[in-house]
Design a protein around this motif. Structure first.
Motif, PDB file in Angstrom:
ATOM      1  N   GLU A 112       3.896  -3.729  -7.523  1.00  0.00           N
ATOM      2  CA  GLU A 112       3.149  -4.440  -8.558  1.00  0.00           C
ATOM      3  C   GLU A 112       3.087  -5.938  -8.241  1.00  0.00           C
ATOM      4  O   GLU A 112       3.969  -6.470  -7.555  1.00  0.00           O
ATOM      5  N   LEU A 132       0.819  -1.212   0.000  1.00  0.00           N
ATOM      6  CA  LEU A 132       0.000   0.000   0.000  1.00  0.00           C
ATOM      7  C   LEU A 132       0.853   1.262   0.000  1.00  0.00           C
ATOM      8  O   LEU A 132       0.488   2.266  -0.632  1.00  0.00           O
ATOM      9  N   VAL A 190      -7.987  -3.032  -1.811  1.00  0.00           N
ATOM     10  CA  VAL A 190      -7.250  -2.522  -2.972  1.00  0.00           C
ATOM     11  C   VAL A 190      -8.039  -2.607  -4.279  1.00  0.00           C
ATOM     12  O   VAL A 190      -7.618  -2.031  -5.277  1.00  0.00           O
ATOM     13  N   THR A 230       3.025   0.958  -3.477  1.00  0.00           N
ATOM     14  CA  THR A 230       2.247   0.462  -4.637  1.00  0.00           C
ATOM     15  C   THR A 230       3.035  -0.578  -5.430  1.00  0.00           C
ATOM     16  O   THR A 230       3.229  -0.458  -6.642  1.00  0.00           O
TER      17      THR A 230
END
Length: 527
Positions: A240, A235, A315, A238
């Motif tokens: 991947e 979080l 998310v 970010t």
């Protein structure tokens, strides 16, 4: 270190075995060994694979509820939930919790970059670099002495040894936070943390206890806090998904919480010898409730399966069946959580341990050994195994075939008449059909032959319709009647005007000016 005679009975054969000669063990730096599909097949029959699966099943069995018949004659079911204060944690588990908390606090020292970006935040590399710089001291501070003492004894007996137990543990721990280069995280990094815990177990870092007690401490006291750390990293920076199948994958980042979480809701067992394959706990939540946000929010506080589902809700937006179709399909299983748990273990073996893109980064040292297991069962080659990358073969130019067919790659670029090894190729000129015995490469001879031909008797190359008088071409069927040659008149010419064709083409005068060609109607006074 306690004498062996005072230690509790050894753990069952279903547990990962502790090294008996750890004090004289030769440690090795974990290195990459899987480079193609054939290496994946070797891994599936290796000792490292056996140890990973054994440790995974050992932790999974410990999370099944237990039938307690010690105090009463009737069965009392004992369940294991998150944040349960009644579950004991050993000193090793507590120290590892403190280590993970220290790593989480370091996020405040590497705040995310606020600039525009498309993929992961580059500040993750700063956090990763700080951890890499401090990890050696952190391991010395938080690892149990039972692990570090092997390092001291080993170095004392072998002065040339440079690799220690801490080096192997550090490689697996650093590989469990994600990739600082690709800014991603996936199930391969999750597997690396499982191997980190397995190394500590092999070195005797976890104390002996009743079967299942320490294993539950590892899952609920170490693995769950680790997942909490990783979720915050995802979080914050970010990160991947690494090697994700998109919506057709189980989860973008995690797998093991679905294994242990489904075991929490399976039927109670009396021993690990009788693991059920169907059914659920009497008051277990229905699997279909994963599509209900309210139920997920309540259950994520006590169950690892729903904790992972809850992170998906954090998310992702939209209908659950749309962004997580695999998990939605699994929720339709009516045979219970034990059936789901069994399927999760099989899926983990197929989608994580047997997939080249995931397992290729797993390193092998002296604790997870790249050696064939003599007791390994022959693996059945599946359709997934056949699609793994093959070893690169050296390109060989094919030779001339026996059938005599031309092979341009073998011949190269050369004239058809060129002989192999010839010093010079005979010159073949492009002479006229009537030329006889004239060597175009000899100008003197060619000139003598040409001069011997009487003037006017040389063959000419004229148009097919040309005759000896050099007149215009014969009239075709499409030519207008009573005309000997086509005439191109100006559009303004009046009908009946006489057109006189010049006998020959206009010739430039002494000044180089070509006389103009005027229409028959033009006046001399015209400008």
């Amino acid at each position: 270190m306690a004498d062996k005679s005072t230690l509790p009975p050894p753990r069952t054969s279903h547990a990962l075995q502790i090294l008996d000669n750890a004090s004289t063990h030769t440690f090795q730096p974990p290195t990459k060994r899987i480079n193609d599909g054939d290496d994946v097949q070797f891994f599936l029959s290796s000792r490292a694979y056996t140890d990973i699966v054994t440790f995974m099943c050992q932790l999974n069995a410990a999370m099944f509820p237990r039938k307690d018949t010690v105090r009463t004659s009737t069965f009392h079911t004992r369940t294991w939930q998150l944040r349960d204060d009644n579950i004991p944690f050993s000193n090793t588990v507590v120290r590892l919790q403190e280590l993970l908390k220290r790593l989480e606090n370091m996020i405040e020292e590497a705040l995310p970059d606020m600039g525009p970006r498309r993929f992961g935040n580059v500040s993750f590399r700063k956090w990763y670099a700080m951890v890499e710089e401090r990890i050696s001291g952190l391991l010395e501070e938080y690892l149990p002495p039972e692990v570090l003492v092997h390092e001291a004894q080993h170095n004392g007996k072998n002065k040339d040894a440079q690799v220690t137990a801490k080096d192997e543990l550090q490689a697996y721990l650093m590989g469990s936070f994600g990739s600082a280069q690709r800014l991603d995280y996936g199930t391969g990094h999750e597997l690396s943390f499982l191997a980190f815990l397995g190394c500590i177990w092999k070195l005797g870092g976890f104390p002996h206890a009743e079967a299942g007690v320490e294993e539950r401490g590892v899952v609920l006291g170490v693995i769950e806090p680790y997942l909490t750390l990783i979720r915050r990293l995802i979080l914050t920076y970010t990160l991947e998904p690494a090697g994700s199948h998109g919506v057709w994958g189980l989860d973008d980042h995690f797998f093991i919480p679905y294994i242990f979480g489904s075991a929490q809701l399976a039927p109670a067992i009396a021993s690990v010898e009788n693991i059920p394959t169907e059914g659920s706990l009497a008051d277990a939540v229905d699997p279909a409730d994963v599509a209900k946000a309210g139920v997920v929010e309540h259950e994520r506080k006590t169950n690892m399966y729903f904790s992972a589902i809850g992170f998906i809700y954090d998310v992702k937006k939209g209908p659950f069946w749309e962004h997580s179709p695999i998990l939605f399909d699994i929720s339709g299983i009516r045979a219970g959580w034990a059936k789901i748990n069994k399927g999760m273990l099989k899926m983990y073996n197929a989608e994580v341990l047997s997939k080249f893109p995931v397992i290729q980064h797993f390193p092998f040292g002296s604790l997870f050994v790249w050696e064939r297991d003599p007791n390994a069962v022959q693996q059945i080659t599946s359709i997934h195994s056949k699609s793994q990358p093959k070893p690169k073969e050296q390109f060989i130019v094919p030779q001339q075939t026996k059938t005599g067919l031309r092979n341009p790659m073998h011949e190269g670029v050369k004239a058809p008449w060129a002989a192999v090894g010839a010093q010079g190729a005979p010159f073949v000129g492009t002479a006229a059909p009537w030329a006889k015995g004239v060597n175009m490469r000899d100008p003197e001879k060619f000139e003598s032959v040409r001069s011997s031909i009487p003037r006017g008797s040389e063959p000419t190359t004229g148009a097919p319709w040309a005759d000896s008088r050099g007149g215009p071409p014969p009239r075709s069927r499409r030519d207008p009647p009573n005309m000997t040659a086509p005439v191109t008149a100006a559009p303004s010419a009046k009908k009946g005007d006489q057109v006189s064709l010049p006998a020959q083409a206009p010739v430039p005068d002494a000044r180089g000016v070509v006389p103009s060609t005027r229409a028959p109607r033009a006046q001399d006074s015209a400008p």
